[in-house]
Design a protein around this motif. Structure first.
Motif, PDB file in Angstrom:
ATOM      1  N   MET A 130       0.865  -1.399   0.038  1.00  0.00           N
ATOM      2  CA  MET A 130       0.058   0.019  -0.063  1.00  0.00           C
ATOM      3  C   MET A 130       0.888   1.273  -0.084  1.00  0.00           C
ATOM      4  O   MET A 130       0.655   2.200  -0.534  1.00  0.00           O
ATOM      5  CB  MET A 130      -0.809   0.018   1.193  1.00  0.00           C
ATOM      6  CG  MET A 130      -2.337  -0.800   0.843  1.00  0.00           C
ATOM      7  SD  MET A 130      -3.029  -0.049  -0.352  1.00  0.00           S
ATOM      8  CE  MET A 130      -3.939   1.541   0.184  1.00  0.00           C
ATOM      9  N   LEU A 131       2.076   1.060   0.708  1.00  0.00           N
ATOM     10  CA  LEU A 131       2.935   2.055   0.851  1.00  0.00           C
ATOM     11  C   LEU A 131       3.469   2.758  -0.685  1.00  0.00           C
ATOM     12  O   LEU A 131       3.377   3.703  -0.919  1.00  0.00           O
ATOM     13  CB  LEU A 131       4.208   1.930   1.522  1.00  0.00           C
ATOM     14  CG  LEU A 131       5.259   2.996   1.701  1.00  0.00           C
ATOM     15  CD1 LEU A 131       4.598   4.267   2.640  1.00  0.00           C
ATOM     16  CD2 LEU A 131       6.368   2.591   2.126  1.00  0.00           C
ATOM     17  N   GLN A 132       3.746   1.776  -1.459  1.00  0.00           N
ATOM     18  CA  GLN A 132       4.122   1.975  -2.863  1.00  0.00           C
ATOM     19  C   GLN A 132       2.998   2.415  -3.538  1.00  0.00           C
ATOM     20  O   GLN A 132       3.428   3.521  -4.469  1.00  0.00           O
ATOM     21  CB  GLN A 132       4.978   0.818  -3.596  1.00  0.00           C
ATOM     22  CG  GLN A 132       6.323   0.507  -3.202  1.00  0.00           C
ATOM     23  CD  GLN A 132       6.601  -1.104  -3.582  1.00  0.00           C
ATOM     24  OE1 GLN A 132       6.104  -1.389  -4.706  1.00  0.00           O
ATOM     25  NE2 GLN A 132       7.887  -1.515  -3.191  1.00  0.00           N
ATOM     26  N   ILE A 133       2.027   1.969  -3.453  1.00  0.00           N
ATOM     27  CA  ILE A 133       0.729   2.444  -4.278  1.00  0.00           C
ATOM     28  C   ILE A 133       0.227   3.835  -4.066  1.00  0.00           C
ATOM     29  O   ILE A 133       0.096   4.851  -4.805  1.00  0.00           O
ATOM     30  CB  ILE A 133      -0.377   1.343  -3.955  1.00  0.00           C
ATOM     31  CG1 ILE A 133      -0.095   0.140  -4.668  1.00  0.00           C
ATOM     32  CG2 ILE A 133      -1.784   2.116  -4.532  1.00  0.00           C
ATOM     33  CD1 ILE A 133      -1.101  -0.840  -4.321  1.00  0.00           C
ATOM     34  N   ARG A 134       0.225   4.052  -2.775  1.00  0.00           N
ATOM     35  CA  ARG A 134       0.053   5.680  -2.191  1.00  0.00           C
ATOM     36  C   ARG A 134       1.111   6.511  -2.786  1.00  0.00           C
ATOM     37  O   ARG A 134       0.762   7.553  -3.369  1.00  0.00           O
ATOM     38  CB  ARG A 134      -0.187   5.763  -0.877  1.00  0.00           C
ATOM     39  CG  ARG A 134      -1.301   6.462  -0.548  1.00  0.00           C
ATOM     40  CD  ARG A 134      -1.857   6.733   1.070  1.00  0.00           C
ATOM     41  NE  ARG A 134      -2.938   6.989   1.237  1.00  0.00           N
ATOM     42  CZ  ARG A 134      -3.856   6.318   1.771  1.00  0.00           C
ATOM     43  NH1 ARG A 134      -3.281   4.919   2.061  1.00  0.00           N
ATOM     44  NH2 ARG A 134      -5.011   6.379   1.687  1.00  0.00           N
ATOM     45  N   MET A 135       2.122   6.124  -2.656  1.00  0.00           N
ATOM     46  CA  MET A 135       3.292   6.956  -2.919  1.00  0.00           C
ATOM     47  C   MET A 135       3.062   7.215  -4.706  1.00  0.00           C
ATOM     48  O   MET A 135       3.381   8.370  -5.154  1.00  0.00           O
ATOM     49  CB  MET A 135       4.733   6.513  -2.867  1.00  0.00           C
ATOM     50  CG  MET A 135       5.075   6.596  -1.311  1.00  0.00           C
ATOM     51  SD  MET A 135       6.806   5.867  -0.768  1.00  0.00           S
ATOM     52  CE  MET A 135       7.763   7.270  -1.482  1.00  0.00           C
ATOM     53  N   THR A 136       2.945   6.158  -5.302  1.00  0.00           N
ATOM     54  CA  THR A 136       2.846   6.172  -6.800  1.00  0.00           C
ATOM     55  C   THR A 136       1.810   7.112  -7.214  1.00  0.00           C
ATOM     56  O   THR A 136       1.899   7.955  -7.790  1.00  0.00           O
ATOM     57  CB  THR A 136       2.510   4.972  -7.380  1.00  0.00           C
ATOM     58  OG1 THR A 136       3.629   4.080  -6.960  1.00  0.00           O
ATOM     59  CG2 THR A 136       2.322   4.959  -8.985  1.00  0.00           C
ATOM     60  N   LEU A 137       0.554   6.925  -6.461  1.00  0.00           N
ATOM     61  CA  LEU A 137      -0.650   7.967  -6.801  1.00  0.00           C
ATOM     62  C   LEU A 137      -0.186   9.172  -6.657  1.00  0.00           C
ATOM     63  O   LEU A 137      -0.821  10.281  -7.267  1.00  0.00           O
ATOM     64  CB  LEU A 137      -1.911   7.385  -6.045  1.00  0.00           C
ATOM     65  CG  LEU A 137      -2.500   6.235  -6.799  1.00  0.00           C
ATOM     66  CD1 LEU A 137      -3.649   5.488  -5.660  1.00  0.00           C
ATOM     67  CD2 LEU A 137      -2.996   6.672  -7.942  1.00  0.00           C
ATOM     68  N   TYR A 138       0.496   9.609  -5.249  1.00  0.00           N
ATOM     69  CA  TYR A 138       0.731  10.979  -5.037  1.00  0.00           C
ATOM     70  C   TYR A 138       1.498  11.408  -6.004  1.00  0.00           C
ATOM     71  O   TYR A 138       1.576  12.746  -6.178  1.00  0.00           O
ATOM     72  CB  TYR A 138       1.192  11.117  -3.420  1.00  0.00           C
ATOM     73  CG  TYR A 138      -0.105  11.269  -2.534  1.00  0.00           C
ATOM     74  CD1 TYR A 138      -0.929  10.260  -2.157  1.00  0.00           C
ATOM     75  CD2 TYR A 138      -0.340  12.411  -1.865  1.00  0.00           C
ATOM     76  CE1 TYR A 138      -1.802  10.199  -1.483  1.00  0.00           C
ATOM     77  CE2 TYR A 138      -1.366  12.594  -1.188  1.00  0.00           C
ATOM     78  CZ  TYR A 138      -2.093  11.474  -0.833  1.00  0.00           C
ATOM     79  OH  TYR A 138      -3.240  11.655   0.061  1.00  0.00           O
TER      80      TYR A 138
END
Lengths: 352, 311
Positions: B200-208
């Motif tokens: 989830m960390l990577q996903i959120r960082m990617t989206l931001y």
């Protein structure tokens, strides 16, 4: 539309060969001038819109222009005003008189207007885009005029308290630079203290009260408007003699001055910008449309109230508002001519 | 190819709203029906479209970005100062700003903070940085950028080409790739995504980071159009972008987004203001009427969603 343009072009051609430095009489009766305004939320702007309405409805009634409506953006944002300007281009206005939300952020939209052949005249809140006309208010002159007056009043000089405006705002810097220049010219004066009054009576009163105990006897207070009444209250509360305080054309300031004059013969002067500068914008735009060659940078004098005119001007000032004037085509013509010739602009007109 | 009915309903509504608005504007102001007219009507929508896409990326994971207006302002201020005078430094600042956006995403994920609070805080940071970069209005956008947004491609105005292009790229990325499915899934059902082995960390960082990238594009195009900037230039974009994204079919709960819808929503928000101006409506009423248009369209969407059997 084509016929209209032809008409204007003919008028312009005629004029350019005959009389250049006179009121242009090219036919603008079919033309439309819009006011693009970014903010209507204070008494100055309300008075400005009213002044525009007066000049535009009269000009329409006399057949000088076809229409001249005012448009104010719903929010005071440059992006919104840029969109508004582009909409005005689309609506086919011949000229846009502009009080801008930002001196720079509208340049793109102003450029679009110029490219579409629309005359853009900015006033008060001016824009830096070179293709637009600018009616610049002589803020520095507001500073020097105060010192000139004082030098006449107190030839022997004296100690001054300076009340400045909102820190970091262009207007504050300009007026301050004028005062500095004035003190250099009249070196018998010395600024012994300076506070920021933020153009607000309550702030000015608080700040002056705070600095007064540290100051020697003050002979005069130089101001930026909206702060003179507060300064007077501070001097009174401190039990000091009230010095000569320059006023800023606010209703409360002029009322106080009138009371003091009637009671003790108090003398001072008052100066600020008249909201009717919008009317100058209108006439400048009309003159450009009529084919006149107008310098790109024009100058507007401050509205100066002297002792003997106080009663007249106080009557022209709405309660809670700022003193206003009426600018006519004749006055605008004199101003344009003076600027073109590099002479001082004529003083603010008074009713005959 | 199977037709996704829900998707179609979601995107058709902003499309219809856009068509209705355009029709009304053409009727009120026939001059708008030309190349130059469309250009004047729509060129300011390009940065709003980018900002709306940025908002949509954050909405994908169920967050709300209240800092995008401040961020676009900051980018515009950097564009007219550093990017113009020292292009390399300017590019580095913008890349670092995107990195900071990703870091904000990481912070929200790691500390389990409410995004709305963190991004609201960041909006003040961006505004403060913008004032530091450009203390008084001014600066000059690099000529190549001004020339780029002034492009007059034959036949179709740049704003329309840009909107179509942005919408298609966003659509392909989010709706047509397996990576996009994971990103959307993270908003819809984060637990399932984590169980499937995604971070989830990577996903959120990617989206931001994607949101930051879109924000940079918004700031660049805005500065290109205005040719200059000030530190308040895009503060309105926060609300415009949220309204545009929601109008376009994205939902606050996350997972359900539509890039094409977001582009259409942004165009509707841009045109609604012009429409009201052409009506010569009293400005005191304009904000209220703009809000009423928004509510009307959203209400229509609720009805359509129900008809389409959704929920």
């Amino acid at each position: 539309m084509a016929a209209r343009t032809l008409c204007a072009a003919l008028g312009a051609a005629l004029l350019s060969t005959t009389a250049m430095a006179e009121i242009a009489t090219g036919d603008t009766s079919g033309m439309r001038i819009a006011l693009s305004n970014n903010f209507a939320g204070n008494s100055w702007r309300q008075a400005m819109l009213k002044s525009w309405d007066e000049v535009s409805s009269q000009a329409v009634a006399e057949g000088i222009v076809a229409e001249a409506p005012a448009f104010t953006t719903a929010e005071n944002q440059a992006t919104e005003q840029a969109a508004q300007i582009q909409n005005l281009i689309l609506q086919g206005f011949d000229a846009i008189v502009l009080n801008a939300a930002s001196p720079t952020a509208l340049n793109g939209a102003v450029r679009e207007a110029c490219d579409a052949g629309v005359v853009v005249v900015s006033f008060d809140g001016i824009v830096t885009e070179p293709c637009a006309w600018r009616i610049v208010i002589d803020f520095a002159g507001m500073g020097t005029a105060q010192l000139d007056y004082l030098a006449e009043k107190m030839p022997e000089g004296g100690k001054l308290l300076e009340i400045r405006g909102l820190a970091g705002v262009f207007v504050d810097d300009e007026i301050h630079s004028g005062i500095v220049k004035g003190v250099e010219t009249h070196s018998q004066f010395e600024v012994v203290g300076s506070v920021h009054g933020d153009w607000t009576q309550t702030v000015a009163q608080r700040e002056v009260s705070g600095i007064l105990p540290t100051l020697p006897a003050i002979d005069a207070v130089v101001t930026q408007g909206g702060d003179g009444y507060g300064a007077a209250q501070a001097f009174r509360a401190a039990g000091r003699d009230i010095p000569l305080i320059i006023m800023g054309n606010r209703h409360d300031e002029l009322t106080w001055w009138q009371e003091q004059r009637d009671a003790t013969g108090y003398e001072t002067m008052s100066l600020s910008i008249a909201p009717a500068s919008a009317q100058v914008g209108f006439w400048v735009a009309q003159q450009i449309l009529a084919g006149r060659e107008v310098p790109q940078d024009l100058l507007l004098p401050t509205l100066v109230i002297e002792q003997d005119e106080l009663d007249y001007w106080l009557e022209q000032t709405e309660e809670g508002g700022v003193t206003n004037a009426v600018y006519t085509l004749d006055w605008t013509d004199k101003m344009i001519e003076a600027v073109a010739a590099g002479e001082p602009v004529p003083p603010t007109p008074t009713a005959e | 190819m199977i037709i996704d009915w829900r998707e179609l309903v979601r995107t058709s509504l902003p499309a219809l709203a856009l068509a209705a608005l355009l029709g009304a504007i053409f009727w009120l102001q026939p001059r708008a029906m030309s190349y130059q007219g469309l250009n004047l009507l729509l060129n300011l929508s390009i940065p709003i479209v980018f900002a709306t896409l940025a908002q949509m990326f954050v909405l994908t994971v169920g967050d709300l970005d209240l800092g995008i207006g401040g961020f676009v302002t900051f980018v515009a201020c950097v564009t007219v100062t550093w990017l113009a005078e020292a292009p390399l430094v300017g590019v580095l600042i913008l890349v670092a700003a995107i990195g900071l956006y990703a870091a904000v995403g990481a912070l929200i994920e790691l500390r389990n903070l409410p995004a709305i609070v963190v991004t609201l805080g960041m909006s003040f940071v961006w505004f403060g940085l913008a004032v530091i970069v450009l203390p008084s209005p001014g600066g000059r956008t690099p000529e190549w950028l001004i020339a780029a947004v002034r492009l007059r491609p034959p036949g179709i105005p740049l704003a329309i080409l840009a909107a179509v292009g942005i919408g298609l790229v966003g659509h392909l990325l989010l709706m047509r790739t397996s990576f996009g499915v994971v990103l959307r899934g993270a908003g819809g059902n984060p637990r399932a995504i984590t169980r499937a082995g995604w971070s989830m960390l990577q996903i959120r960082m990617t989206l931001y980071a994607l949101a930051g990238l879109m924000g940079v594009f918004a700031g660049l195009t805005l500065a290109g159009i205005t040719t200059s900037a000030d530190a308040n230039i895009a503060l309105r974009y926060t609300l415009l972008s949220i309204a545009g994204a929601i109008l376009g079919g994205s939902q606050f709960t996350g997972g359900r987004v539509s890039p094409i819808g977001a582009v259409l929503g942004a165009l509707v928000m841009t045109l609604a203001a012009s429409f009201l101006a052409f009506l010569r409506l009293n400005p005191d009423w304009q904000i209220g009427v703009q809000g009423a248009i928004l509510i009307l369209v959203l209400a229509l969407r609720a009805v359509l969603d129900r008809l389409a059997g959704e929920r």
